[in-house]
Design a protein around this motif. Structure first.
Motif, PDB file in Angstrom:
ATOM      1  N   LEU A  33       0.834  -1.201   0.000  1.00  0.00           N
ATOM      2  CA  LEU A  33       0.000   0.000   0.000  1.00  0.00           C
ATOM      3  C   LEU A  33       0.871   1.254   0.000  1.00  0.00           C
ATOM      4  O   LEU A  33       0.578   2.221  -0.717  1.00  0.00           O
ATOM      5  CB  LEU A  33      -0.921  -0.005   1.222  1.00  0.00           C
ATOM      6  CG  LEU A  33      -1.827   1.223   1.374  1.00  0.00           C
ATOM      7  CD1 LEU A  33      -2.838   1.302   0.236  1.00  0.00           C
ATOM      8  CD2 LEU A  33      -2.558   1.177   2.717  1.00  0.00           C
ATOM      9  N   GLU A  37       0.721   4.073  -2.875  1.00  0.00           N
ATOM     10  CA  GLU A  37       0.429   5.475  -2.577  1.00  0.00           C
ATOM     11  C   GLU A  37       1.596   6.387  -2.968  1.00  0.00           C
ATOM     12  O   GLU A  37       1.383   7.508  -3.432  1.00  0.00           O
ATOM     13  CB  GLU A  37       0.107   5.633  -1.090  1.00  0.00           C
ATOM     14  CG  GLU A  37      -1.228   5.015  -0.696  1.00  0.00           C
ATOM     15  CD  GLU A  37      -1.621   5.343   0.734  1.00  0.00           C
ATOM     16  OE1 GLU A  37      -0.823   5.039   1.640  1.00  0.00           O
ATOM     17  OE2 GLU A  37      -2.709   5.904   0.931  1.00  0.00           O
ATOM     18  N   GLY A 105      -4.916  -1.549  -2.738  1.00  0.00           N
ATOM     19  CA  GLY A 105      -5.402  -0.170  -2.689  1.00  0.00           C
ATOM     20  C   GLY A 105      -6.912  -0.089  -2.708  1.00  0.00           C
ATOM     21  O   GLY A 105      -7.519   0.687  -1.943  1.00  0.00           O
ATOM     22  N   ARG A 106      -7.548  -0.877  -3.543  1.00  0.00           N
ATOM     23  CA  ARG A 106      -9.016  -0.879  -3.620  1.00  0.00           C
ATOM     24  C   ARG A 106      -9.620  -1.424  -2.326  1.00  0.00           C
ATOM     25  O   ARG A 106     -10.616  -0.901  -1.819  1.00  0.00           O
ATOM     26  CB  ARG A 106      -9.467  -1.710  -4.818  1.00  0.00           C
ATOM     27  CG  ARG A 106      -9.108  -1.075  -6.157  1.00  0.00           C
ATOM     28  CD  ARG A 106      -9.140  -2.086  -7.287  1.00  0.00           C
ATOM     29  NE  ARG A 106     -10.421  -2.747  -7.398  1.00  0.00           N
ATOM     30  CZ  ARG A 106     -10.558  -4.062  -7.634  1.00  0.00           C
ATOM     31  NH1 ARG A 106      -9.501  -4.843  -7.765  1.00  0.00           N
ATOM     32  NH2 ARG A 106     -11.745  -4.587  -7.738  1.00  0.00           N
ATOM     33  N   LYS A 109      -9.277   1.140   0.558  1.00  0.00           N
ATOM     34  CA  LYS A 109     -10.245   2.232   0.435  1.00  0.00           C
ATOM     35  C   LYS A 109     -11.626   1.782   0.898  1.00  0.00           C
ATOM     36  O   LYS A 109     -12.363   2.535   1.552  1.00  0.00           O
ATOM     37  CB  LYS A 109     -10.311   2.709  -1.013  1.00  0.00           C
ATOM     38  CG  LYS A 109     -11.298   3.851  -1.257  1.00  0.00           C
ATOM     39  CD  LYS A 109     -10.934   5.104  -0.491  1.00  0.00           C
ATOM     40  CE  LYS A 109     -11.850   6.261  -0.870  1.00  0.00           C
ATOM     41  NZ  LYS A 109     -11.531   7.495  -0.109  1.00  0.00           N
ATOM     42  N   LYS A 115      -9.783   7.607   3.734  1.00  0.00           N
ATOM     43  CA  LYS A 115      -8.384   7.608   3.303  1.00  0.00           C
ATOM     44  C   LYS A 115      -8.286   7.730   1.772  1.00  0.00           C
ATOM     45  O   LYS A 115      -9.261   7.559   1.060  1.00  0.00           O
ATOM     46  CB  LYS A 115      -7.679   6.322   3.756  1.00  0.00           C
ATOM     47  CG  LYS A 115      -7.748   6.065   5.248  1.00  0.00           C
ATOM     48  CD  LYS A 115      -7.012   7.129   6.050  1.00  0.00           C
ATOM     49  CE  LYS A 115      -6.998   6.783   7.532  1.00  0.00           C
ATOM     50  NZ  LYS A 115      -6.333   7.830   8.347  1.00  0.00           N
ATOM     51  N   MET A 116      -7.074   8.018   1.295  1.00  0.00           N
ATOM     52  CA  MET A 116      -6.766   8.102  -0.145  1.00  0.00           C
ATOM     53  C   MET A 116      -7.705   9.064  -0.875  1.00  0.00           C
ATOM     54  O   MET A 116      -8.078   8.827  -2.026  1.00  0.00           O
ATOM     55  CB  MET A 116      -6.824   6.708  -0.792  1.00  0.00           C
ATOM     56  CG  MET A 116      -5.830   5.710  -0.248  1.00  0.00           C
ATOM     57  SD  MET A 116      -5.921   4.090  -1.050  1.00  0.00           S
ATOM     58  CE  MET A 116      -5.233   4.464  -2.660  1.00  0.00           C
ATOM     59  N   ARG A 117      -8.077  10.135  -0.220  1.00  0.00           N
ATOM     60  CA  ARG A 117      -9.024  11.076  -0.832  1.00  0.00           C
ATOM     61  C   ARG A 117      -8.476  11.689  -2.116  1.00  0.00           C
ATOM     62  O   ARG A 117      -9.216  11.923  -3.067  1.00  0.00           O
ATOM     63  CB  ARG A 117      -9.386  12.172   0.160  1.00  0.00           C
ATOM     64  CG  ARG A 117     -10.258  11.694   1.314  1.00  0.00           C
ATOM     65  CD  ARG A 117     -10.578  12.829   2.265  1.00  0.00           C
ATOM     66  NE  ARG A 117     -11.387  12.398   3.392  1.00  0.00           N
ATOM     67  CZ  ARG A 117     -12.712  12.358   3.393  1.00  0.00           C
ATOM     68  NH1 ARG A 117     -13.381  12.723   2.334  1.00  0.00           N
ATOM     69  NH2 ARG A 117     -13.366  11.965   4.473  1.00  0.00           N
ATOM     70  N   SER A 119      -5.864  10.427  -4.027  1.00  0.00           N
ATOM     71  CA  SER A 119      -5.242   9.502  -4.978  1.00  0.00           C
ATOM     72  C   SER A 119      -6.151   8.395  -5.498  1.00  0.00           C
ATOM     73  O   SER A 119      -5.855   7.794  -6.538  1.00  0.00           O
ATOM     74  CB  SER A 119      -4.005   8.860  -4.338  1.00  0.00           C
ATOM     75  OG  SER A 119      -4.358   8.190  -3.129  1.00  0.00           O
ATOM     76  N   TYR A 120      -7.241   8.116  -4.794  1.00  0.00           N
ATOM     77  CA  TYR A 120      -8.057   6.968  -5.200  1.00  0.00           C
ATOM     78  C   TYR A 120      -8.719   7.189  -6.559  1.00  0.00           C
ATOM     79  O   TYR A 120      -8.808   6.263  -7.372  1.00  0.00           O
ATOM     80  CB  TYR A 120      -9.119   6.673  -4.138  1.00  0.00           C
ATOM     81  CG  TYR A 120      -9.850   5.367  -4.390  1.00  0.00           C
ATOM     82  CD1 TYR A 120      -9.204   4.154  -4.214  1.00  0.00           C
ATOM     83  CD2 TYR A 120     -11.183   5.356  -4.802  1.00  0.00           C
ATOM     84  CE1 TYR A 120      -9.861   2.954  -4.441  1.00  0.00           C
ATOM     85  CE2 TYR A 120     -11.844   4.164  -5.026  1.00  0.00           C
ATOM     86  CZ  TYR A 120     -11.180   2.966  -4.850  1.00  0.00           C
ATOM     87  OH  TYR A 120     -11.826   1.779  -5.080  1.00  0.00           O
ATOM     88  N   LEU A 123      -6.295   6.354  -9.186  1.00  0.00           N
ATOM     89  CA  LEU A 123      -6.126   4.903  -9.285  1.00  0.00           C
ATOM     90  C   LEU A 123      -7.243   4.281 -10.117  1.00  0.00           C
ATOM     91  O   LEU A 123      -6.988   3.436 -10.994  1.00  0.00           O
ATOM     92  CB  LEU A 123      -6.103   4.285  -7.885  1.00  0.00           C
ATOM     93  CG  LEU A 123      -6.131   2.758  -7.806  1.00  0.00           C
ATOM     94  CD1 LEU A 123      -4.904   2.154  -8.473  1.00  0.00           C
ATOM     95  CD2 LEU A 123      -6.235   2.292  -6.359  1.00  0.00           C
ATOM     96  N   ILE A 124      -8.475   4.688  -9.871  1.00  0.00           N
ATOM     97  CA  ILE A 124      -9.601   4.112 -10.591  1.00  0.00           C
ATOM     98  C   ILE A 124      -9.563   4.500 -12.070  1.00  0.00           C
ATOM     99  O   ILE A 124      -9.833   3.673 -12.955  1.00  0.00           O
ATOM    100  CB  ILE A 124     -10.934   4.543  -9.957  1.00  0.00           C
ATOM    101  CG1 ILE A 124     -11.034   3.954  -8.548  1.00  0.00           C
ATOM    102  CG2 ILE A 124     -12.123   4.091 -10.800  1.00  0.00           C
ATOM    103  CD1 ILE A 124     -10.906   2.453  -8.469  1.00  0.00           C
TER     104      ILE A 124
END
Length: 239
Positions: A33, A37, A105-106, A109, A115-117, A119-120, A123-124
């Motif tokens: 992770l 990130e 990562g998925r 989240k 979290k991962m506000r 970067s997520y 990623l998607i």
């Protein structure tokens, strides 16, 4: 089954929510992770691929270039983190590592919506493009895999009956006092003794499942003003 037994003291039929509760990350997955990130923080994928100019040009080619750069970042960070990766120049050699990192990562989240506000979303967008047939052909592998869940892990252990145990709500619910924590620990110990069959590795995996159910219970309880017993049966989501 967790959704039913939380609301009443006896076991009941299984709920669809059971199949979507994520599995807690282990130490290796937490290292992955950090790698993911770190790579997302320096990648400019969305700026370069989803810009107006990119849509006017060869978007697939640009997406492949940016994905390859992202995977190169991940390889370097994985080596720095002392994770076992192939040192071959071909990115396909580390396909399993990349696939695992994206899944982690998925899953993270799903367990931690706050979290991962930043970067997520990136990623998607990446994974949406990376699963296009033309991009898969260029990369040499499909980076997507199913999110690991408690239900899937229990199925691998042939322990789905654990979800029907009357003691499960006690072992997998939040403890708000020292007395509740002691009762929870005792219930966990009894379940592990019953289902682990004296196998230490099996006991560790089963305890991870119980901790994952407790994590989910805490999340639902913290997110709902109506209470855990009322909300849990409707909390399942595909991740």
């Amino acid at each position: 089954m967790i959704a039913s037994v939380v609301a009443r003291p006896t076991a009941g039929p299984s709920s669809p929510a059971d199949e979507y509760i994520p599995l807690r990350l282990n130490d290796r997955e937490r290292a992955l992770l950090c790698v993911l990130e770190g790579a997302l923080s320096v990648s400019e994928y969305t700026d370069r691929v989803d810009s107006v100019m990119a849509w006017r040009g060869a978007r697939t080619g640009r997406a492949v270039e940016e994905l390859q750069e992202m995977l190169a970042y991940m390889t370097g960070l994985a080596v720095a983190a002392s994770l076992k990766v192939s040192h071959e120049p071909c990115l396909e050699a580390n396909a399993d590592v990349f696939r695992e990192a994206f899944e982690v990562g998925r899953r993270f989240k799903g367990m931690n919506p706050d979290k991962m506000r930043a970067s997520y979303g990136k990623l998607i967008y990446m994974l949406q493009d990376a699963t296009a047939p033309d991009v898969i052909r260029e990369l040499g592998f499909d980076p997507l895999s199913r999110v690991q869940t408690v239900h899937a892990e229990l199925a691998l252990l042939s322990c789905l009956d654990l979800l029907e145990e009357p003691e499960l709500p006690l072992a997998a619910s939040p403890a708000h006092s020292a007395e509740a924590a002691d009762a929870k620990a005792a219930a966990t110990a009894r379940l592990l003794a019953r289902f682990a069959d004296g196998d230490a590795e099996r006991a560790v995996r089963l305890e991870r499942c119980l901790l994952s159910l407790a994590d989910h219970a805490c999340l639902v309880e913290a997110s709902s003003s109506r209470g855990l017993a009322e909300v849990w049966p409707r909390s399942g989501r595909g991740l």
